[in-house]
Design an enzyme around this catalytic site. Sequence first.
Site, mmCIF file in Angstrom:
data_model
loop_
_atom_site.group_PDB
_atom_site.id
_atom_site.type_symbol
_atom_site.label_atom_id
_atom_site.label_comp_id
_atom_site.label_asym_id
_atom_site.label_seq_id
_atom_site.Cartn_x
_atom_site.Cartn_y
_atom_site.Cartn_z
ATOM 1 N N LYS A 170 91.374 -67.944 61.878
ATOM 2 C CA LYS A 170 90.939 -68.759 60.738
ATOM 3 C C LYS A 170 91.571 -70.143 60.842
ATOM 4 C CE LYS A 170 88.638 -65.590 58.356
ATOM 5 N NZ LYS A 170 88.550 -64.656 59.488
ATOM 6 N N SER A 176 82.670 -65.570 61.162
ATOM 7 C CA SER A 176 83.350 -66.388 60.159
ATOM 8 C C SER A 176 83.757 -67.761 60.673
ATOM 9 C CB SER A 176 84.587 -65.657 59.619
ATOM 10 O OG SER A 176 85.639 -65.714 60.551
#
Length: 204
Positions: A164, A126
């Site tokens: 993230k 990701s």
Amino acid sequence: MRKMSKRQQEILDYIVAQVKLKGYPPSVREIGEAVGLASSSTVHGHLDRLEKRGLIRRDPTKPRAIEILLDKPEEDHEAIVHIPVIGKVTAGFPITAIENIEEHFPLPAHYVGNENVFMLTIDGESMINAGILDGDRVIVRQQNTAENGEIVVAMTEDSEATVKRFFLEDQQVRLQPENDSMDPMYFDNVSILGKVIGVYRTIH
């Protein structure tokens, strides 16, 4: 004299690094934690061997009195710190990652300075657009706040940890992947565990 063991070298490197960073040597407990030894008597045993080799000198009346006696000039011994590697973070589909320390990873002290840091292993894709790949180890500075756009290790409301990019928008937190095929994650609240300040990668 027998060759110095890997553990003795780790302990000596850690003592040298801490003296350079802080100006004073670590305690026996700190040495044990840094190199993964739970028994203080085992640490004392390694220190005894280093002292017999003429590499250090100790004052038994003081807890931190370790003097470094190196034959080579100090500049020949690059300061090394041993960074705790904690659990595993899934980048993409988060899993509970903040576990016990798995190991300690040696890094040159100038990489991290005086920062309080740890490392986590990335499992997923990701964050590939940010240059963080599956299997990389990220170096994380411990802190509980973040600015918009910073890459963080965040604990979600479900007690899951993930790496993230952080954004606070209209009282809601957006955790943004760096992968065009993945959607952002939204939460009312997250806990910031640290900011990613570096990446370590092994080329096979």
